[in-house]
Design an enzyme around this catalytic site. Structure first.
Site, PDB file in Angstrom:
ATOM      1  N   ARG A  18      67.497  47.283  53.218  1.00 33.48           N
ATOM      2  CA  ARG A  18      67.091  47.668  54.470  1.00 33.48           C
ATOM      3  C   ARG A  18      65.420  47.050  54.579  1.00 33.48           C
ATOM      4  O   ARG A  18      64.863  46.358  55.669  1.00 33.48           O
ATOM      5  CB  ARG A  18      66.987  49.109  54.315  1.00 33.48           C
ATOM      6  N   GLU A  19      64.539  47.042  53.513  1.00 33.07           N
ATOM      7  CA  GLU A  19      63.688  45.920  53.245  1.00 33.07           C
ATOM      8  C   GLU A  19      63.848  44.455  52.950  1.00 33.07           C
ATOM      9  O   GLU A  19      63.106  43.864  53.957  1.00 33.07           O
ATOM     10  CB  GLU A  19      62.777  46.192  51.652  1.00 33.07           C
ATOM     11  N   LYS A  42      78.610  40.580  50.300  1.00 38.00           N
ATOM     12  CA  LYS A  42      78.419  39.902  51.566  1.00 38.00           C
ATOM     13  C   LYS A  42      78.368  38.615  52.304  1.00 38.00           C
ATOM     14  O   LYS A  42      78.271  38.805  53.061  1.00 38.00           O
ATOM     15  CB  LYS A  42      76.934  40.518  52.416  1.00 38.00           C
ATOM     16  N   ILE A  95      59.403  41.147  44.364  1.00 40.18           N
ATOM     17  CA  ILE A  95      58.434  42.275  45.662  1.00 40.18           C
ATOM     18  C   ILE A  95      59.040  42.769  44.688  1.00 40.18           C
ATOM     19  O   ILE A  95      57.864  44.137  44.399  1.00 40.18           O
ATOM     20  CB  ILE A  95      59.303  41.878  46.734  1.00 40.18           C
ATOM     21  N   THR A  96      60.145  43.309  44.239  1.00 41.30           N
ATOM     22  CA  THR A  96      59.834  45.517  43.224  1.00 41.30           C
ATOM     23  C   THR A  96      59.162  45.283  42.600  1.00 41.30           C
ATOM     24  O   THR A  96      58.939  45.074  41.925  1.00 41.30           O
ATOM     25  CB  THR A  96      61.541  44.621  43.084  1.00 41.30           C
ATOM     26  N   HIS A 246      48.387  51.369  39.944  1.00 43.47           N
ATOM     27  CA  HIS A 246      49.372  49.836  39.205  1.00 43.47           C
ATOM     28  C   HIS A 246      49.667  51.235  38.017  1.00 43.47           C
ATOM     29  O   HIS A 246      48.780  51.153  37.633  1.00 43.47           O
ATOM     30  CB  HIS A 246      49.117  49.232  39.717  1.00 43.47           C
TER      31      HIS A 246
END
Length: 288
Positions: A18-19, A42, A95-96, A246
């Site tokens: 999705r992201e 995929k 990014i995760t 954070h």
């Protein structure tokens, strides 16, 4: 500009999620050159016209890739970054968030040894204004200009960029280095690049409490930086021992306190803004 421009060819790891799909569309709309995607199982499909492969190795066999951006769930994210480094991709944007710290310690060491540069994890990525965006930041607030930004925070970065744009100063490259305790690229790693970049005339350093990255950056600025630097420290009102947003924003003993960072900035001659608007005033003043 540093590290990335409109010619940078990008691979998206986790492109079918999705992201991954959402941000691939946003990046393509910005003008980012996305040449391939990877999601195991995929391979042979397409996302928004971008060919998808099962492995990074396969993707780089078919395409020239300069940078990878990773939208892979936390348990597999460090391995995804290592896969990119082993395939010889020079820049990896992770990014995760929520990646296990031990995974990151191992990945950071190994990626460095392989000669790739890792940005993140838990970061918004990198953007060279009006050229390319390899990240999740709102592209429209970045207008091309004269100021480089390095930041541990996402939202503060966007606010600072918007304020600099509105003031007519604009930005060259903005790097969100991430808010975790263990990250691939620190302030100190990026300052030399901005120091040598002909388009960047000043640098805004957006730090926060926790860790000693700001102190190390200040020491480097004091000894080597030829251009003005303006500082900002987020989380100055945080109590000791409490994690603020954070994972890296926690004060342990005397390390990571706002006082320690402000002192280091003062010793390096770095003026510190108390508000986002003041960042703009201090940059204007520094540039005369």
């Amino acid at each position: 500009m540093i590290l990335v421009n409109r010619e940078t060819r990008v691979l998206v790891q986790g492109i079918t999620g999705r992201e991954g799909q959402f941000h691939t569309k946003q990046m393509l709309d910005y003008g980012t050159k996305i040449v391939a995607g990877v999601t195991p199982g995929k391979g042979g499909t397409e996302v928004l016209g971008v060919p998808v492969y099962d492995t990074v190795k396969e993707a780089v066999a078919h395409h020239e890739v300069d940078a990878s951006i990773i939208f892979v769930p936390a348990p597999a994210a460090a391995d995804a970054a290592l896969e990119a480094a082993h395939a010889g991709i020079p820049l990896i944007v992770l990014i995760t968030e929520g990646i296990p710290t031990l995974d990151m310690v191992r990945a950071v060491e190994e990626i460095k040894a392989l000669g790739s540069r890792l940005i993140g994890g838990n970061c918004p990525g990198i953007i060279s204004a009006e050229e390319t965006k390899i990240g999740i930041m709102p592209g429209h607030v970045f207008k091309r200009g004269r100021v480089g930004i390095i930041s541990r925070s996402g939202t503060l970065t966007y606010e600072a960029a918007a304020a600099l744009s509105q003031a007519g100063l604009g930005t060259t490259t903005t790097v969100g280095i991430g808010g975790d305790p263990v990250i691939g690229t620190t302030f100190k790693d990026l300052l030399p690049l901005f120091n040598e970049d002909p388009e960047t005339e000043a640098v805004v350093l957006i730090g926060e409490i926790g860790g000693s990255d700001e102190e190390e950056a200040a020491a480097w600025v004091k000894d080597h930086m030829k251009k003005p630097v303006v500082g900002f420290i987020g989380g100055r009102s945080a109590p000791k021992g409490k994690r603020m947003g954070h994972a890296g924003a926690i004060i342990m003993g005397n390390v990571g306190t706002p006082e320690s960072k402000l002192r280091a900035f003062a010793e390096a001659g770095i003026p510190v803004a108390d508000t986002i608007d003041e960042i703009v005033e201090l940059v204007k003043k520094a540039l005369g």
